[in-house]
Write an enzyme that holds these catalytic residues in place. Structure first.
Site, short mmCIF file in Angstrom:
data_model
loop_
_atom_site.label_atom_id
_atom_site.label_comp_id
_atom_site.label_asym_id
_atom_site.label_seq_id
_atom_site.Cartn_x
_atom_site.Cartn_y
_atom_site.Cartn_z
N ASP A 183 0.84 -1.19 0.00
CA ASP A 183 0.00 0.00 0.00
C ASP A 183 0.89 1.24 0.00
OD1 ASP A 183 -2.24 1.90 0.96
OD2 ASP A 183 -3.27 -0.02 0.83
N HIS A 215 -3.37 5.78 4.10
CA HIS A 215 -4.14 4.61 3.70
C HIS A 215 -3.46 3.31 4.11
CE1 HIS A 215 -5.89 1.72 0.77
NE2 HIS A 215 -6.96 2.46 0.89
N ASN A 309 -14.47 0.10 -5.75
CA ASN A 309 -15.44 1.06 -5.22
C ASN A 309 -16.18 1.79 -6.33
OD1 ASN A 309 -14.38 0.39 -2.76
ND2 ASN A 309 -13.38 2.34 -2.40
N SER A 382 -11.33 -1.18 0.43
CA SER A 382 -9.99 -1.15 1.01
C SER A 382 -9.99 -1.61 2.45
CB SER A 382 -9.42 0.27 0.98
OG SER A 382 -8.71 0.52 -0.18
#
Length: 433
Positions: A183, A215, A309, A382
């Site tokens: 990430d 994130h 998403n 996520s």
């Protein structure tokens, strides 16, 4: 690649969930080779590429992206593929080799560019979750038999997500299992990770593994974190060994090179699980991840990725994007605290690899965040993905299973839901038997 957290409705609306426009590319190519191939010989003979850097030349196959920046080809040896810089004649020769059964070149595709959303989008994602909760409460769409109340709520002891997974104070914690989260890195000084075994590596040129975005720290906290300063547990596999791979930069951009380097590193270091809360709105499987997922499974590593998403339910159910739509990568959808599908969570597409495999908690998820904030609550597939990765680590520790056997265990242990399988696959991932 866009971390699948709080994307909201795409600015360019899709017709029936299909994307418009072409993906952004770097001008380089990802080349997949057959097993037991000498890459230097292939690239020299087929395309005249002379400088080949290999992950095998680095300790633990942790490529230094600054050192290999000038190479004609950067080889990810554990995965059998490379990113190459080639002029039109060289790239043409490589593509032509794919059609020749006598060469070991299996696929040649453009290297894609991906982007993480800017900070305001995280606030939008949280607001989306709150608005969705308010809508459900106002319309009486609570969990069956619970009236207007959600099925789960955060408590002082544990987040709603951990409760939904069946985690209790006595649950196994994934001790000794290696989990790689690829990430934006990790806040390496975060007090919630003090004393934990953390191996970090950046695969972003010019940047360290320190998370300058947020994130990655949130996802690592969900998969493998522990407890907050007030004693609330939010991490699933709280004793797993953390491999924090930075594959997206502080400004939120990255490419296949960094992501594949991260996967290669995780597989070479025998990580049982790779968690990737990232994705692109590409409906077709991207060949490098199809091969990477398969070769990782063969070596005992299960890759778990966010389904995406790009939905805006109920009008647009979206579709599973890359890399989660690769057949050998597990795709995770997001549920809210009512155990209903999240508004933004992508739906399965027909065809191999385009399906949602299972679901996890993904709306209003509390987890770690870079200091000084320390914690944050955000939404997205996520957030569902590291929940599933943490559960995979728990089962890997309890059973010793890896690869396809671990995949089958997660699938079998899911809690079936009264929702379409195109939305939630086998159901809600579970720790309890």
């Amino acid at each position: 690649m866009i971390p699948q957290d709080s994307q909201g409705a795409p600015q360019d609306r899709r017709a029936r969930g299909m994307p418009r426009g072409n993906p952004e590319t770097t001008g380089r190519y990802v080349v997949v080779l057959a097993d037991n191939t000498d890459p230097a010989a292939v690239f020299a003979d087929v395309a005249g590429l002379r400088t080949v850097a290999s992950s095998r030349d680095y300790g633990e196959q942790a490529l230094d992206m600054d050192e290999v920046a000038g190479a004609d080809a950067t080889m990810f040896a554990q995965l059998g593929m490379a990113v190459v810089s080639a002029d039109p004649s060289q790239s043409g020769a490589l593509r032509a080799a794919v059609q020749d059964s006598g060469t070991p070149v299996l696929a040649v595709v453009p290297e894609l560019v991906y982007h993480v959303l800017a900070d305001p989008a995280y606030l939008q994602g949280y607001r989306d979750g709150v608005e969705d909760l308010a809508r459900r409460l106002g319309s009486g769409e609570g969990a069956p038999g619970d009236g207007d109340a959600p099925a789960y709520e955060d408590t002082d002891e544990a987040t709603w997500g951990l409760q939904a997974l069946g985690i209790t104070a006595d649950s196994p914690t994934g001790a000794g299992v290696r989990v790689a989260v690829l990430d934006t890195g990790l806040d390496l000084e975060h007090p919630d990770f003090a004393g934990r075994r953390v191996t970090s590596k950046s695969f972003v040129e010019g940047q360290s593994a320190q998370d300058g975005h947020g994130h990655g720290t949130h996802c690592i906290g969900t998969a493998c974190g522990g407890v907050s300063q007030d004693g609330r547990r939010y991490g699933v596999a709280s004793e797993a060994e953390i491999y924090a791979g930075k594959v997206l930069g502080d400004q939120g951009s990255g490419s296949d090179a960094g992501i594949l380097a991260g996967i290669n590193w995780a597989v070479a270091n025998q990580c049982a699980i790779v968690s990737m809360s990232l994705g692109a709105d590409v409906p077709e499987p991207h060949p490098p991840y199809t091969f990477a997922g398969r070769r990782a499974l063969e070596q005992g590593t299960l890759i778990i990725a966010a389904a995406g998403n790009n939905a805006d339910r109920p009008d647009d159910p979206g579709f599973v994007g890359a890399p989660a739509n690769s057949p050998e990568i597990m795709a995770v959808a997001a549920l809210d605290a009512f155990l209903d599908i999240a508004r933004f969570s992508a739906r399965s597409l027909p065809g191999p690899g385009g399906q949602v495999d299972l679901a996890g908690p993904g709306v209003e998820v509390f987890s770690s965040w870079p200091m000084p904030e320390r914690h944050n609550t955000i939404s997205g597939t996520s957030m569902a993905t590291p929940h599933a990765a943490g559960v995979a680590a728990v089962w890997a520790g309890v059973t010793g299973r890896r690869g396809l056997e671990l995949w089958a265990t997660l699938d079998k242990q899911c809690r079936r839901l009264e929702l379409p399988s195109v939305d939630v696959g086998a159901g809600l991932v579970q720790v309890g038997s």
